[in-house]
Design a protein around this motif. Structure first.
Motif, PDB file in Angstrom:
ATOM      1  N   ILE A  18      31.505  -6.751  22.028  1.00  0.00           N
ATOM      2  CA  ILE A  18      32.183  -5.470  22.278  1.00  0.00           C
ATOM      3  C   ILE A  18      31.607  -4.809  23.524  1.00  0.00           C
ATOM      4  O   ILE A  18      32.355  -4.309  24.377  1.00  0.00           O
ATOM      5  CB  ILE A  18      32.068  -4.547  21.039  1.00  0.00           C
ATOM      6  CG1 ILE A  18      32.917  -5.106  19.892  1.00  0.00           C
ATOM      7  CG2 ILE A  18      32.483  -3.115  21.385  1.00  0.00           C
ATOM      8  CD1 ILE A  18      32.677  -4.415  18.548  1.00  0.00           C
ATOM      9  N   GLN A  19      30.289  -4.829  23.652  1.00  0.00           N
ATOM     10  CA  GLN A  19      29.659  -4.219  24.830  1.00  0.00           C
ATOM     11  C   GLN A  19      30.077  -4.933  26.112  1.00  0.00           C
ATOM     12  O   GLN A  19      30.316  -4.292  27.131  1.00  0.00           O
ATOM     13  CB  GLN A  19      28.139  -4.222  24.684  1.00  0.00           C
ATOM     14  CG  GLN A  19      27.638  -3.192  23.698  1.00  0.00           C
ATOM     15  CD  GLN A  19      26.132  -3.227  23.513  1.00  0.00           C
ATOM     16  OE1 GLN A  19      25.490  -4.269  23.659  1.00  0.00           O
ATOM     17  NE2 GLN A  19      25.564  -2.078  23.190  1.00  0.00           N
ATOM     18  N   ARG A  20      30.172  -6.279  26.063  1.00  0.00           N
ATOM     19  CA  ARG A  20      30.619  -7.031  27.240  1.00  0.00           C
ATOM     20  C   ARG A  20      32.060  -6.670  27.592  1.00  0.00           C
ATOM     21  O   ARG A  20      32.399  -6.491  28.760  1.00  0.00           O
ATOM     22  CB  ARG A  20      30.491  -8.533  27.009  1.00  0.00           C
ATOM     23  CG  ARG A  20      29.102  -9.087  27.212  1.00  0.00           C
ATOM     24  CD  ARG A  20      29.079 -10.612  27.296  1.00  0.00           C
ATOM     25  NE  ARG A  20      29.686 -11.253  26.149  1.00  0.00           N
ATOM     26  CZ  ARG A  20      29.069 -11.514  24.996  1.00  0.00           C
ATOM     27  NH1 ARG A  20      27.805 -11.184  24.857  1.00  0.00           N
ATOM     28  NH2 ARG A  20      29.703 -12.114  24.009  1.00  0.00           N
ATOM     29  N   ALA A  21      32.913  -6.572  26.579  1.00  0.00           N
ATOM     30  CA  ALA A  21      34.314  -6.224  26.817  1.00  0.00           C
ATOM     31  C   ALA A  21      34.439  -4.828  27.418  1.00  0.00           C
ATOM     32  O   ALA A  21      35.212  -4.616  28.357  1.00  0.00           O
ATOM     33  CB  ALA A  21      35.111  -6.323  25.518  1.00  0.00           C
ATOM     34  N   LEU A  22      33.684  -3.871  26.884  1.00  0.00           N
ATOM     35  CA  LEU A  22      33.725  -2.509  27.417  1.00  0.00           C
ATOM     36  C   LEU A  22      33.200  -2.457  28.847  1.00  0.00           C
ATOM     37  O   LEU A  22      33.757  -1.756  29.700  1.00  0.00           O
ATOM     38  CB  LEU A  22      32.935  -1.562  26.518  1.00  0.00           C
ATOM     39  CG  LEU A  22      33.529  -1.286  25.136  1.00  0.00           C
ATOM     40  CD1 LEU A  22      32.573  -0.434  24.299  1.00  0.00           C
ATOM     41  CD2 LEU A  22      34.888  -0.620  25.248  1.00  0.00           C
ATOM     42  N   ALA A  23      32.137  -3.198  29.121  1.00  0.00           N
ATOM     43  CA  ALA A  23      31.586  -3.241  30.475  1.00  0.00           C
ATOM     44  C   ALA A  23      32.592  -3.864  31.433  1.00  0.00           C
ATOM     45  O   ALA A  23      32.745  -3.410  32.574  1.00  0.00           O
ATOM     46  CB  ALA A  23      30.271  -4.018  30.495  1.00  0.00           C
ATOM     47  N   GLY A  24      33.302  -4.897  30.961  1.00  0.00           N
ATOM     48  CA  GLY A  24      34.330  -5.530  31.789  1.00  0.00           C
ATOM     49  C   GLY A  24      35.471  -4.575  32.096  1.00  0.00           C
ATOM     50  O   GLY A  24      35.972  -4.525  33.222  1.00  0.00           O
ATOM     51  N   ARG A  25      35.867  -3.783  31.093  1.00  0.00           N
ATOM     52  CA  ARG A  25      36.933  -2.790  31.309  1.00  0.00           C
ATOM     53  C   ARG A  25      36.494  -1.720  32.300  1.00  0.00           C
ATOM     54  O   ARG A  25      37.266  -1.307  33.166  1.00  0.00           O
ATOM     55  CB  ARG A  25      37.315  -2.127  29.992  1.00  0.00           C
ATOM     56  CG  ARG A  25      38.215  -2.963  29.146  1.00  0.00           C
ATOM     57  CD  ARG A  25      38.661  -2.146  27.953  1.00  0.00           C
ATOM     58  NE  ARG A  25      39.604  -2.904  27.164  1.00  0.00           N
ATOM     59  CZ  ARG A  25      40.142  -2.460  26.054  1.00  0.00           C
ATOM     60  NH1 ARG A  25      39.822  -1.255  25.605  1.00  0.00           N
ATOM     61  NH2 ARG A  25      41.000  -3.196  25.390  1.00  0.00           N
ATOM     62  N   LYS A  26      35.244  -1.265  32.158  1.00  0.00           N
ATOM     63  CA  LYS A  26      34.737  -0.240  33.072  1.00  0.00           C
ATOM     64  C   LYS A  26      34.686  -0.782  34.501  1.00  0.00           C
ATOM     65  O   LYS A  26      35.042  -0.086  35.448  1.00  0.00           O
ATOM     66  CB  LYS A  26      33.341   0.226  32.638  1.00  0.00           C
ATOM     67  CG  LYS A  26      33.350   1.170  31.471  1.00  0.00           C
ATOM     68  CD  LYS A  26      31.935   1.636  31.147  1.00  0.00           C
ATOM     69  CE  LYS A  26      31.929   2.552  29.934  1.00  0.00           C
ATOM     70  NZ  LYS A  26      30.573   2.996  29.599  1.00  0.00           N
ATOM     71  N   ALA A  27      34.230  -2.026  34.648  1.00  0.00           N
ATOM     72  CA  ALA A  27      34.150  -2.627  35.975  1.00  0.00           C
ATOM     73  C   ALA A  27      35.547  -2.782  36.569  1.00  0.00           C
ATOM     74  O   ALA A  27      35.756  -2.522  37.758  1.00  0.00           O
ATOM     75  CB  ALA A  27      33.438  -3.976  35.902  1.00  0.00           C
ATOM     76  N   LYS A  28      36.500  -3.180  35.765  1.00  0.00           N
ATOM     77  CA  LYS A  28      37.873  -3.351  36.230  1.00  0.00           C
ATOM     78  C   LYS A  28      38.470  -2.008  36.622  1.00  0.00           C
ATOM     79  O   LYS A  28      39.134  -1.886  37.651  1.00  0.00           O
ATOM     80  CB  LYS A  28      38.725  -4.005  35.137  1.00  0.00           C
ATOM     81  CG  LYS A  28      40.111  -4.369  35.579  1.00  0.00           C
ATOM     82  CD  LYS A  28      40.851  -5.107  34.481  1.00  0.00           C
ATOM     83  CE  LYS A  28      42.259  -5.464  34.931  1.00  0.00           C
ATOM     84  NZ  LYS A  28      43.007  -6.158  33.873  1.00  0.00           N
ATOM     85  N   ALA A  29      38.209  -0.979  35.810  1.00  0.00           N
ATOM     86  CA  ALA A  29      38.710   0.360  36.108  1.00  0.00           C
ATOM     87  C   ALA A  29      38.074   0.888  37.397  1.00  0.00           C
ATOM     88  O   ALA A  29      38.767   1.501  38.227  1.00  0.00           O
ATOM     89  CB  ALA A  29      38.432   1.316  34.955  1.00  0.00           C
ATOM     90  N   ALA A  30      36.796   0.663  37.561  1.00  0.00           N
ATOM     91  CA  ALA A  30      36.111   1.120  38.773  1.00  0.00           C
ATOM     92  C   ALA A  30      36.668   0.406  39.999  1.00  0.00           C
ATOM     93  O   ALA A  30      36.846   1.014  41.058  1.00  0.00           O
ATOM     94  CB  ALA A  30      34.613   0.891  38.662  1.00  0.00           C
ATOM     95  N   LYS A  31      36.953  -0.864  39.870  1.00  0.00           N
ATOM     96  CA  LYS A  31      37.495  -1.648  40.984  1.00  0.00           C
ATOM     97  C   LYS A  31      38.889  -1.162  41.329  1.00  0.00           C
ATOM     98  O   LYS A  31      39.241  -1.028  42.512  1.00  0.00           O
ATOM     99  CB  LYS A  31      37.510  -3.127  40.614  1.00  0.00           C
ATOM    100  CG  LYS A  31      37.917  -4.040  41.736  1.00  0.00           C
ATOM    101  CD  LYS A  31      37.827  -5.497  41.317  1.00  0.00           C
ATOM    102  CE  LYS A  31      38.248  -6.402  42.448  1.00  0.00           C
ATOM    103  NZ  LYS A  31      38.211  -7.807  42.046  1.00  0.00           N
ATOM    104  N   THR A  32      39.688  -0.868  40.306  1.00  0.00           N
ATOM    105  CA  THR A  32      41.033  -0.359  40.511  1.00  0.00           C
ATOM    106  C   THR A  32      41.007   0.987  41.216  1.00  0.00           C
ATOM    107  O   THR A  32      41.771   1.235  42.154  1.00  0.00           O
ATOM    108  CB  THR A  32      41.786  -0.237  39.160  1.00  0.00           C
ATOM    109  OG1 THR A  32      41.794  -1.517  38.520  1.00  0.00           O
ATOM    110  CG2 THR A  32      43.204   0.249  39.359  1.00  0.00           C
ATOM    111  N   CYS A  33      40.093   1.862  40.787  1.00  0.00           N
ATOM    112  CA  CYS A  33      39.951   3.177  41.432  1.00  0.00           C
ATOM    113  C   CYS A  33      39.515   3.042  42.878  1.00  0.00           C
ATOM    114  O   CYS A  33      39.983   3.771  43.751  1.00  0.00           O
ATOM    115  CB  CYS A  33      38.953   4.034  40.669  1.00  0.00           C
ATOM    116  SG  CYS A  33      39.594   4.665  39.109  1.00  0.00           S
ATOM    117  N   ALA A  34      38.619   2.111  43.137  1.00  0.00           N
ATOM    118  CA  ALA A  34      38.098   1.920  44.488  1.00  0.00           C
ATOM    119  C   ALA A  34      39.180   1.393  45.429  1.00  0.00           C
ATOM    120  O   ALA A  34      39.244   1.791  46.592  1.00  0.00           O
ATOM    121  CB  ALA A  34      36.892   0.986  44.463  1.00  0.00           C
ATOM    122  N   THR A  35      40.030   0.501  44.946  1.00  0.00           N
ATOM    123  CA  THR A  35      41.073  -0.075  45.806  1.00  0.00           C
ATOM    124  C   THR A  35      42.243   0.880  45.995  1.00  0.00           C
ATOM    125  O   THR A  35      42.942   0.814  46.987  1.00  0.00           O
ATOM    126  CB  THR A  35      41.591  -1.403  45.231  1.00  0.00           C
ATOM    127  OG1 THR A  35      42.055  -1.194  43.897  1.00  0.00           O
ATOM    128  CG2 THR A  35      40.526  -2.472  45.257  1.00  0.00           C
TER     129      THR A  35
END
Length: 171
Positions: free
Chosen positions: A152-169
């Motif tokens: 669960i922690q890995r999945a949440l971290a992956g979502r946060k990283a994806k969201a951060a990448k989306t915001c950055a682009t």
């Protein structure tokens, strides 16, 4: 740790213990203490790290196996010889621990379970197979819950990283 976090942790521990009792009760495990001793050893000595789970589990099983030698060997060798075999096995285990050899099997979990499993009240009131089942239940249930939490922690971290990448682009 704040009071709020401590209360939350206590609540999680109560739920974890309840899950353990319900599941072990459903399958007939009687030696619950062995599962809790496993959890104590794995959490306190190994930080509940999943990569250290096999080491703790095998060490616990080895400790109980050494402690059980008199029970298993007395019918074959007699009480004195069976005790001598166990004491020799203890000496070998301590030597291997000192030398840091065979660490997957001979480690602090081995010594913790060897110590507890040789308490006269435990020797006289339990069967080694019941203790092995208690350890197995602890490994499966507590290890399984820890693996689920890590996923669960890995999945949440992956979502946060994806969201951060989306915001950055998108900026």
């Amino acid at each position: 740790m704040s009071t709020t976090k401590a209360i939350g942790t206590l609540g999680a521990a109560i739920i974890l213990i309840a899950i353990f009792f319900v599941l072990t009760g459903a399958v007939g495990v009687r030696e619950h203490w062995a599962g809790f001793l496993f959890l104590f050893q794995w959490s306190m000595m190994e930080g509940m790290k999943l990569n250290r789970l096999p080491r703790s589990a095998l060490g616990a099983l080895t400790g109980v196996a050494i402690a059980s030698l008199p029970t298993w060997l007395t019918p074959l060798l007699g009480a004195g010889a069976a005790l001598a075999v166990m004491l020799f096995a203890v000496l070998v285990a301590v030597f291997l621990l000192i030398r840091e050899m065979a660490g997957l099997f001979i480690n602090p979990a081995t010594m913790a379970f060897l110590t507890v499993a040789t308490i006269p009240q435990i020797v006289n009131s339990t069967k080694p197979t019941e203790v092995f089942l208690g350890i197995a239940a602890g490994v499966i249930i507590f290890g399984g819950l820890a693996a689920i939490q890590a996923a669960i922690q890995r999945a949440l971290a992956g979502r946060k990283a994806k969201a951060a990448k989306t915001c950055a682009t998108s900026s």
